[in-house]
Design a protein around this motif. Structure first.
Motif, short mmCIF file in Angstrom:
data_model
loop_
_atom_site.label_atom_id
_atom_site.label_comp_id
_atom_site.label_asym_id
_atom_site.label_seq_id
_atom_site.Cartn_x
_atom_site.Cartn_y
_atom_site.Cartn_z
N GLU A 358 -1.41 14.26 -55.74
CA GLU A 358 -1.96 14.96 -54.59
C GLU A 358 -2.37 13.98 -53.48
O GLU A 358 -2.47 14.36 -52.32
CB GLU A 358 -3.17 15.81 -55.01
N SER A 361 0.17 11.13 -49.86
CA SER A 361 0.28 10.82 -48.43
C SER A 361 -0.29 9.44 -48.12
O SER A 361 0.07 8.83 -47.12
CB SER A 361 -0.45 11.88 -47.60
N ARG A 392 5.35 22.15 -56.28
CA ARG A 392 4.75 21.78 -54.99
C ARG A 392 5.46 20.54 -54.41
O ARG A 392 5.73 20.47 -53.21
CB ARG A 392 3.26 21.50 -55.15
N LEU A 393 5.75 19.58 -55.28
CA LEU A 393 6.45 18.39 -54.82
C LEU A 393 7.85 18.73 -54.33
O LEU A 393 8.32 18.20 -53.31
CB LEU A 393 6.54 17.36 -55.96
N GLN A 396 7.73 20.21 -50.86
CA GLN A 396 7.44 19.23 -49.80
C GLN A 396 8.65 18.33 -49.51
O GLN A 396 9.06 18.17 -48.36
CB GLN A 396 6.26 18.34 -50.20
N TYR A 397 9.24 17.77 -50.57
CA TYR A 397 10.31 16.79 -50.36
C TYR A 397 11.62 17.45 -49.92
O TYR A 397 12.49 16.78 -49.37
CB TYR A 397 10.52 15.96 -51.61
N GLN A 399 11.84 19.40 -47.51
CA GLN A 399 11.74 19.56 -46.06
C GLN A 399 12.13 18.31 -45.29
O GLN A 399 12.41 18.36 -44.10
CB GLN A 399 10.30 19.96 -45.69
#
Length: 782
Positions: A358, A361, A392-393, A396-397, A399
């Motif tokens: 989490e 970033s 969730r990962l 995100q990746y 995108q």
């Protein structure tokens, strides 16, 4: 008045001279006789004061004179030094001490070696506290210093090791003797001596192990000296050797290390201190160095991780988690790998991985390595929390550009986790098992507890001498356990009966038959009926062993049993209901076949490592039994015929590849071409790191998003290790030139010719091969 010739005075003087000469001659004859006797081993001659004094005078002459004879005398004195008679020992030691001084003054190496042997034998055997002990030990001290100064390591070690044995109580001596010896060792441990020993040790010659022993004799003083040498050393090789040597001193070195750390030394010294503490393996040192997980230098942080791994123990996981929050990102990935490879499957580890992910970033440039490592590690934690994090990962990746490798890792992890979760949920929802599994640790412990209670009753009967009662009790309890389906207890009690009474063969055989009879009745009749053809090929023992490791799973109509693309090495035995096989074709799902009771699914993935190419879905309520490959291995150790029997039986069923061909639909997104070129391949580990070795393969077909090549693999077990591994492949043209490099995932390793250990490796590529390179490959082949 002058003494005239013939005068009484002159006559008396002449007589005296003649008498003196005669007496001297007789004395010399006595001495010569005594010397001869001593050289032959007669130590009784030492009782004469005259002989002892004469012997001293003789030995103090030039050592080279009569050397061979003097050697025999010294050997005789050495034997006298361990005589049971105290007076004889004292006299012999006095003579040896005088001779030793003479040999030292003349630098007589041979003489010193001989006397060292004599004195060491004496000190080993001496049981009395001799009045001259301090003087004698002082003489041995001088011998030791002389030997060490001249690099006579073997003889010096003889003396010092003897001293050390006495000091450490390995050789029993009185407190007074130990006190004298301790002071002697302390005086010998001079800086010059320790320096000479260390310099010689660092030369790495044949004497190194002997020098190591010599340094260890000086304990704390040597440890302190060596540590200061370590700090001051400018040569890397010397530092490494000293780091390896210091742990041999054990906790004696810790005070100097602790004192050094208090001075806030440079990073290199801190790292060396931690390295030494690692090798000492003293868990109590951790609080002393714990703060260095936060040290700004990466090399110190790495040494801290190494310390925790080497020390191990119950606290290792907690300490690694401590370090995970402190070290830089590169080392975070390293710690995550250690937690996955060596740690237990603890909730605290999973929580730490999720927390770390989490915070992605804030990762540095090495963030991709760390996130890849987290993803790979999550595969070992099959739970909903792991799957939620992966999803969730993935969102995100997906995108951003350039994340193909990470997305491939995520997808592979999901395909491993989902089947695990599905099976796990079945265990939670299912009914309690009818019987315990083979080698179930929990059941084994319960069995041992029950047997312990019976053993208590046996001990009482044995103490009364009632051996008949012992046999009857064991037989009765074993029968009861078999009737109660507690076969582990029943078998152990049967074996115990044979152990106590080897003549009770009839009873033991009856028990064996009873146990097997009750085992067979556990298997429901409808199950035996469905699988009778399979069980006809097995013995009763094999049948029971297989049945016990099968796990029942139940699926409702419409539920997914296995999804295409998943990694699930399970064999599915359908007992009731209907299962549909479907595959993706042209972007949509295509129905292949309906499968009913008495069929086995999954043999392609079970016996040859590959991902599922079809989806299994329950068309009605389905009840099946599942065999995990790991469970099969537990019983094939005892029943080696089960696996080939299963494999042969599974050949009777329609194979999925044949069904896919019969469907007539083109399932592939891109057309595949047969080619005969070579590839050079490098495997990546589960964390995305390149291996050091490459291997060659022969390309047999290729499309823009996949390829297959053949290689030789020593065994099927090794082939299974390749499934799911990432790989980088260089495709070579007909002239050996590199046409393109592509990366992907191994989705299948199928035997092609097991006699010659040939397998086909199937690769799903991370991204499509570019048109120019692909056309060049096809053209190169044509």
């Amino acid at each position: 008045m002058e003494n005239k010739p013939g005068s009484p005075v002159k006559i008396i003087e002449t007589v005296k001279q003649k008498f003196s000469l005669s007496e001297e001659k007789r004395r010399n004859l006595r001495l010569e006789h005594g010397f001869a006797e001593l050289s032959l081993g007669n130590i009784q001659v030492l009782k004469s004061d005259e002989f002892v004094q004469g012997l001293v005078d003789y030995l103090l002459l030039d050592p080279e004179e009569d050397r061979e004879f003097k050697t025999k005398l010294l050997i005789g004195l050495g034997e006298a030094a361990i005589s049971p008679d105290l007076n004889t020992r004292e006299r012999a030691l006095a003579v040896l001490s005088h001779a030793g001084e003479n040999f030292l003054q003349h630098d007589d190496q041979g003489g010193v070696f001989l006397l060292v042997n004599c004195f060491c034998k004496w000190l080993e055997h001496e049981t009395e506290l001799l009045p001259g002990l301090a003087v004698l030990v002082k003489r041995m001290e001088r011998f030791a210093a002389w030997l060490l100064a001249r690099s006579s390591w073997q003889e010096g070690e003889r003396v010092l090791s003897l001293f050390h044995r006495i000091q450490t109580h390995s050789l029993a001596k009185g407190a007074a003797v130990r006190s004298v010896i301790s002071k002697t060792l302390d005086r010998l441990a001079t800086k010059a001596t320790l320096g000479h020993l260390t310099n010689s040790y660092l030369l790495e010659d044949d004497s190194q192990q002997l020098l190591r022993k010599l340094l260890l004799v000086f304990e704390a003083k040597a440890a302190k000296y060596l540590f200061h040498r370590l700090i001051q050393s400018s040569k890397r090789q010397d530092r490494l050797m000293l780091i390896n040597l210091l742990p041999a001193f054990g906790t004696r070195a810790v005070p100097f290390l602790e004192e050094c750390l208090k001075k806030e030394p440079p990073w290199a010294i801190v790292r060396n201190v931690i390295a030494v503490l690692s090798e000492i393996r003293d868990d109590s040192c951790y609080p002393l160095i714990r703060k260095y997980f936060h040290h700004k230098d990466k090399r110190v942080q790495h040494e801290m991780i190494r310390y925790v791994v080497i020390i191990g123990g119950e606290a290792a996981t907690h300490r690694l988690l401590e370090g995970l929050g402190a070290v830089n990102d590169d080392l975070k990935a390293y710690i995550v790998r250690l937690l996955a490879d060596h740690g237990k499957r603890e909730q605290t580890i999973l929580d730490a991985l999720c927390e770390l992910a989490e915070a992605r970033s804030g990762f540095s440039r090495s963030g991709n390595l760390l996130i890849n490592t987290i993803i790979a590690t999550l595969r070992t934690f099959p739970c909903r929390k792991s799957l939620d994090l992966l999803e969730r990962l993935q969102a995100q990746y997906a995108q951003g550009p350039g994340n193909d490798q990470i997305l491939l890792q995520i997808e592979e992890a999901r395909k491993v986790l989902v089947p695990h979760l599905r099976h796990h949920q079945q265990r939670i929802d299912g009914l309690p098992e009818m019987v315990s599994f083979y080698n179930d640790p929990k059941q084994s412990q319960l069995a041992l507890n029950r047997i312990a209670q019976i053993e208590e009753q046996l001990r009482k009967l044995i103490s009364l001498g009632d051996m008949q009662g012992v046999g009857e009790l064991l037989y009765e309890k074993a029968c009861a356990a078999a009737r109660d389906k507690d076969f582990e207890v029943a078998e152990k009690l049967r074996d115990r009966l044979l152990e106590i009474n080897p003549m009770a063969l009839n009873e033991v055989l009856e028990l064996g038959e009873l146990i097997e009879e009750h085992k067979t009745t556990l298997i429901p009749s409808h199950h035996v009926e469905i699988w009778s053809e399979l069980y006809d090929e097995m013995t009763t023992e094999e049948l029971n062993a297989l049945y016990y490791v099968l796990r029942q799973e139940d699926y409702r109509k419409g539920e997914i049993i296995v999804q295409a693309g998943e990694t699930d090495a399970s064999l599915y035995f359908i007992n009731s209901g209907q299962v549909g096989l479907t595959c993706l074709s042209g972007g949509s799902e295509s129905f292949l076949k309906r499968i009913g009771p008495g069929n086995i699914l999954g043999s392609e993935q079970f016996f040859a490592p590959s991902v599922w190419t079809v989806t299994l879905r329950a068309l009605s309520d389905v009840q099946m039994q599942v065999l995990d490959h790991a469970q099969l291995l537990t019983i094939t150790k005892e029943f080696q015929g089960i696996e080939p029997t299963l494999q042969h039986y599974c050949r009777k069923f329609a194979k999925v590849p044949e069904l896919l061909k019969m469907s007539g639909d083109e399932r592939r997104e891109c057309p595949r071409y047969s080619v005969t070129l070579y590839t050079r391949n490098v495997l990546l580990d589960h964390y995305g790191n390149k291996g050091k070795r490459n291997f060659r393969g022969e390309l047999i077909d290729i499309c823009r998003n996949g390829l297959a090549f053949t290689i030789k693999i020593s065994s099927r077990n090794n082939a299974k290790l390749l499934l799911g591994r990432q790989i980088i492949s260089e495709i070579q043209g007909s002239e050996g030139e590199i046409v393109t490099e592509c990366s992907g995932l191994i989705v299948g390793v199928r035997p092609q010719n097991e006699i010659f250990s040939e397998f086909t490796v199937h690769i799903k590529l991370t991204k499509k091969i570019e048109d120019t390179a692909f056309n060049s490959i096809i053209a190169s082949h044509n």
